[in-house]
Each structure stands twice: as C-alpha cells, then as structure tokens.
Design a protein around this motif. Structure first.
Motif, mmCIF file in Angstrom:
data_model
loop_
_atom_site.group_PDB
_atom_site.id
_atom_site.type_symbol
_atom_site.label_atom_id
_atom_site.label_comp_id
_atom_site.label_asym_id
_atom_site.label_seq_id
_atom_site.Cartn_x
_atom_site.Cartn_y
_atom_site.Cartn_z
ATOM 1 N N UNK A 1 47.220 -13.115 35.840
ATOM 2 C CA UNK A 1 48.361 -12.855 37.126
ATOM 3 C C UNK A 1 48.832 -13.994 37.360
ATOM 4 N N UNK A 5 52.401 -15.022 37.882
ATOM 5 C CA UNK A 5 53.622 -15.642 39.080
ATOM 6 C C UNK A 5 54.059 -17.305 38.834
ATOM 7 N N UNK A 8 56.543 -17.768 36.254
ATOM 8 C CA UNK A 8 57.984 -17.187 37.404
ATOM 9 C C UNK A 8 58.855 -18.355 38.484
ATOM 10 N N UNK A 9 57.832 -18.837 38.959
ATOM 11 C CA UNK A 9 58.252 -19.203 40.125
ATOM 12 C C UNK A 9 58.479 -21.100 39.519
ATOM 13 N N UNK A 12 61.994 -20.391 37.513
ATOM 14 C CA UNK A 12 62.709 -20.534 39.045
ATOM 15 C C UNK A 12 63.094 -21.606 39.487
ATOM 16 N N UNK A 13 62.067 -21.920 39.643
ATOM 17 C CA UNK A 13 62.043 -23.883 40.145
ATOM 18 C C UNK A 13 62.760 -25.258 39.085
ATOM 19 N N UNK A 16 66.206 -23.527 39.962
ATOM 20 C CA UNK A 16 66.941 -24.030 41.528
ATOM 21 C C UNK A 16 67.322 -25.343 41.169
ATOM 22 N N UNK A 17 66.592 -25.950 40.559
ATOM 23 C CA UNK A 17 67.247 -27.471 40.789
ATOM 24 C C UNK A 17 68.570 -27.507 39.731
ATOM 25 N N UNK A 19 70.880 -25.563 38.889
ATOM 26 C CA UNK A 19 71.947 -24.849 40.173
ATOM 27 C C UNK A 19 72.599 -25.990 41.242
ATOM 28 N N UNK A 20 71.277 -26.283 41.734
ATOM 29 C CA UNK A 20 71.647 -27.591 42.711
ATOM 30 C C UNK A 20 72.502 -28.596 41.723
ATOM 31 N N UNK B 43 48.570 -2.677 43.089
ATOM 32 C CA UNK B 43 47.534 -3.249 41.941
ATOM 33 C C UNK B 43 47.718 -2.374 41.106
ATOM 34 N N UNK B 49 53.674 -3.610 40.663
ATOM 35 C CA UNK B 49 53.387 -4.255 41.188
ATOM 36 C C UNK B 49 54.344 -5.609 40.455
ATOM 37 N N UNK B 50 54.480 -5.713 39.798
ATOM 38 C CA UNK B 50 55.200 -6.994 39.500
ATOM 39 C C UNK B 50 56.872 -6.209 39.798
ATOM 40 N N UNK B 53 56.538 -8.118 42.484
ATOM 41 C CA UNK B 53 56.280 -9.597 42.072
ATOM 42 C C UNK B 53 57.737 -10.011 42.020
ATOM 43 N N UNK B 57 59.528 -13.398 43.718
ATOM 44 C CA UNK B 57 60.239 -14.479 43.944
ATOM 45 C C UNK B 57 61.312 -14.566 43.777
ATOM 46 N N UNK B 61 63.231 -18.203 45.577
ATOM 47 C CA UNK B 61 63.617 -18.746 44.315
ATOM 48 C C UNK B 61 65.492 -18.633 45.851
ATOM 49 N N UNK B 64 63.950 -21.258 47.710
ATOM 50 C CA UNK B 64 63.984 -22.715 47.714
ATOM 51 C C UNK B 64 65.542 -23.277 47.090
ATOM 52 N N UNK B 65 66.095 -22.309 46.217
ATOM 53 C CA UNK B 65 67.341 -22.899 45.388
ATOM 54 C C UNK B 65 68.385 -23.604 47.418
ATOM 55 N N UNK B 68 66.918 -26.946 48.916
ATOM 56 C CA UNK B 68 67.371 -28.241 48.109
ATOM 57 C C UNK B 68 69.936 -28.356 47.380
ATOM 58 N N UNK B 69 69.751 -26.960 47.902
ATOM 59 C CA UNK B 69 70.885 -27.204 47.888
ATOM 60 C C UNK B 69 71.731 -28.123 49.652
#
Lengths: 276, 135
Positions: A1, A5, A8-9, A12-13, A16-17, A19-20, B43, B49-50, B53, B57, B61, B64-65, B68-69
């Motif tokens: 699990x 996860x 997925x992250x 996503x990273x 994101x990079x 897109x940037x 759980x 649960x998904x 998650x 996420x 994201x 984070x985006x 970064x931007x």
C-alpha cells in the motif's frame, strides 16, 4: 500500500516538474532570446580575442606550453562559434514566431528550417572533445564552415527577409482595419445624408491603388528571395540585399498610407462639424 | 431520644427516577483513540480509503507544483516583462460603436510603428564569424 502511495506521489512529482518546465518554456520570448544572443556575442568576442592572443604568442615562440595554451583557446573559440550561431538562430526563430503579420504556413516554413539548423549546431558542439589536437579542431571547424555556407546562411537571410516582410504585413493589416472603419463610417454618413460621397469616392480609389501597389512590391521582393534556394544566388547576403531593396518602397508606402488615413479621418470630422 | 420509635424506611424515594430510566453517562474517549478508530474504519473500506488517498495526493501535488512554479519564477520582487497588448483591429461591426477619436489613436500608433520599423533588421545582423582558424 505504501509502495502504491509512493508511486502515485512520484508520478505526481514528475507531472509537476513537467508542468513547471512547460510554463517556463512559454515565458521564453524574443526579448529573452535576444538578451541571450547579446550575452553570447560578448562571450564569443572574448573567446576570439583569447584565441588570437594565444595564436600570436605561440607563433612568436613555438614552445610546447604555448602550443597547448593555443590549443585550449582554439577549442574554446570553436565552441563559442557553434554556440553563437545556435543562440542567434534561436533569436531569429522567436522573432519569426512573434510576428503577427505572417500566416501560420509562412511561419512554419521558416521555423522548420531554423529548427533544423539549431539542432545541427547543438549536436555539432559535442563533436569537439576536450583532448582534441589542434589539427582535429581545424578539421572539425571546416565542417561548421561548410554547413554555414551551404545551409545556415541562406536560412538566416531568408528569416531576416521574412521578419521584414512580416512586420510590413502586420502594419498593413492594422492600416486596412482602420481603412475599413473609416470607409464604413463614410458610407453610413452618406446614407444618413450627413456626408457627401465626393471626394471620398476618389480617395477610396487612390487608397485601394496604394494597397495594390504594396502587393506588387511584396510579390517582386518575394520573387527575389526565393533565389536563395534555387541555386541562382551568387551569395545569400547579396540575394537578401537585393530582395530588401525591392521591398524598401513599402516603408514609404506605409507612411503614405498613414497620411491618407489621417486625411480621411480629418475630412470626415470637419464634414461632420460643418453639417452640424 | 433512645426510646423514640425507629421510623420505617420509605418504600420509594420521592421525586427520584428509577436507575434503569436514567441516561448512561458517556465517558469521552481520548482523541488519539478516536482517530485510530476512524482510521481503522477507513482502512476497512477499500473504496473510501483509495478515494481519500487520491484526494490527498492531488492536494499534495498541487502544493508541490505551486512551490516548484514559484521557485522557477523566482521571488515576487523579480521584474515582470511588460507585454504590450495587441492593438485592436477595426472591424466593420465595430464601426458604429467606435468613435472616430479612437481611430486617431490607432493612426498615431501606426505612425510610431512605421517609424520604429527597420527593414534591414539591424538588431539581428548575423554575427561576424571567422572559420579560418588554422595556423
């Protein structure tokens, strides 16, 4: 699990990079490309000066140490030559992209040619190795010279001509927009009885003749610039200059057209004033 | 006092409800246990649960985006390039709505465009190159 996860992250990273980077690429415009070119010119000039000094010292006193120094400076100079051409072509590319007067086909044709040259100089830079002896550097630089003469120079002059042609077209499009507005305003005034069609009818005819004249100048200039690729060109630069000379009357025509439009506007305004 | 007769105890206490009728007193659980219990519930439900998650996420994201931007763009003090907005083109439909003084502005702008126009593109003169490097 946890693995899921994390993956997925991670995905996503990466997104994101990406897109940037895309956003950053969108910000790259002619002004920035031109600044890069000006900076590269300084580096190129410095590299050339270093190379010339090192060459002179070595020829005056041909020791192994001075030869090695001359080799290093020659390497730096040939790399700077490839780089300056790449950056210059990039600036030309951005210039063409930003001109509004060119249609997409006109832009795409030139941009595709510039892209191929940019790619060549980018790859060719990697041909030079840190430990290359002087003789190898001389031979590799001949490749650059040959490429520049056969492909790069015609494309550069084609792009420069297209830039001028496109800028004229941008101004003409705006002028024709203003002309339509004035024309419609006069027709409306005539239909409402507030304006007389005389002398506007003759002026319209003069303005339309001017538009035709500009088209004719463009066509003549176009016929000259295509010679860059048909083998009849003595040198790309002279072909370009001859095409630009042919196009030059349109600078005066644009000025005259502005004068005509202003005259038209002033007359409409004074006619409206008189009719009140 | 000792000789006084002992009063019998009353069979019921007046005004008092029977114990069975009273609401049971709930002892509040510590938040840690509550969270643990909720987590276990989530759980056990795979779909929920998904869903959660994925939701977190996406939020992460976006953060984070955004970071970064912001880093890529530099700090807010960086000078922004002023992009000149294109001059609107006159169209036939606008004729009636557009006052003629706007046309004068357009003509003025056209005059300066023609004056700034350099047919020789001097800014973009090709670099001077020297390919004859052998010695």
């Amino acid at each position: 699990m946890i693995k899921k996860t994390l993956s997925v992250v991670l995905v996503g990273l990466v997104v994101a990079v990406y897109v940037s980077k895309t956003t950053h690429a969108q910000d790259f415009n002619f002004d920035k490309a031109y600044q890069d070119y000006v900076y590269s010119l300084t580096l190129h000039s410095q590299a050339k000066s270093d190379y010339e000094k090192a060459k002179t010292f070595y020829l005056a006193n041909p020791t192994l140490t001075l030869k090695e120094d001359a080799r290093k400076k020659t390497l730096a100079y040939v790399l700077a030559q490839d780089e300056i051409l790449r950056v210059y072509l990039q600036a030309l590319r951005m210039k063409i992209i930003e001109i509004k007067g060119l249609n997409s086909q006109e832009k795409d044709t030139v941009v595709a040619k510039l892209d191929s040259e940019i790619a060549w100089f980018k790859t060719h830079k990697e041909v030079f190795k840190e430990g290359d002896p002087l003789e190898d550097l001389f031979n590799k630089e001949k490749e650059t010279e040959s490429r520049y003469a056969s492909d790069t120079a015609p494309i550069i002059y084609d792009a420069l001509w297209t830039a001028s042609y496109g800028e004229i077209a941008s101004i003409r499009n705006l002028q024709e927009g203003v002309y339509k507005t004035l024309n419609n305003s006069i027709n409306l005034g005539v239909s409402e009885g507030t304006l007389k069609i005389d002398p506007f009818n003759r002026w319209f005819s003069d303005i339309e003749n001017m538009i035709k004249q500009m088209d004719s100048v463009n066509a003549k200039s176009k016929a000259k610039i295509v010679k860059l690729y048909d083998g009849s060109s003595f040198s790309p630069k002279s072909t370009y200059q001859s095409a630009i000379e042919e196009l030059a009357p349109n600078t005066a025509n644009l000025k005259q057209m502005n004068g005509f439009l202003e005259e038209l506007l002033n007359t409409i305004n004074s006619e409206y004033q008189n009719s009140k | 006092m000792e000789n006084q007769p002992i009063q019998p105890a009353p069979s019921t206490i007046p005004n008092q409800e029977p114990i069975s009728a009273q609401t049971p007193v709930q002892i509040p659980q510590p938040p840690k246990n509550l969270l643990k219990e909720t987590w276990e519930k989530i759980r056990s439900n795979k779909k929920l649960f998904w869903l959660l998650i994925s939701l977190f996420s996406v939020i992460a994201l976006i953060i984070i985006a955004g970071t970064i931007y912001k880093l890529a763009m530099g700090s807010g003090t960086k000078e922004k390039t002023i992009v000149q907005s294109p001059t609107p083109q006159a169209t036939a439909q606008e004729t009636e709505a557009k006052p003629l003084d706007l046309v004068q502005k357009e003509i003025d702008s056209l005059k300066s465009s023609v004056n700034d126009f350099d047919i020789n593109q001097r800014r973009l003169t090709p670099p001077t190159l020297d390919f004859k490097i052998s010695f």
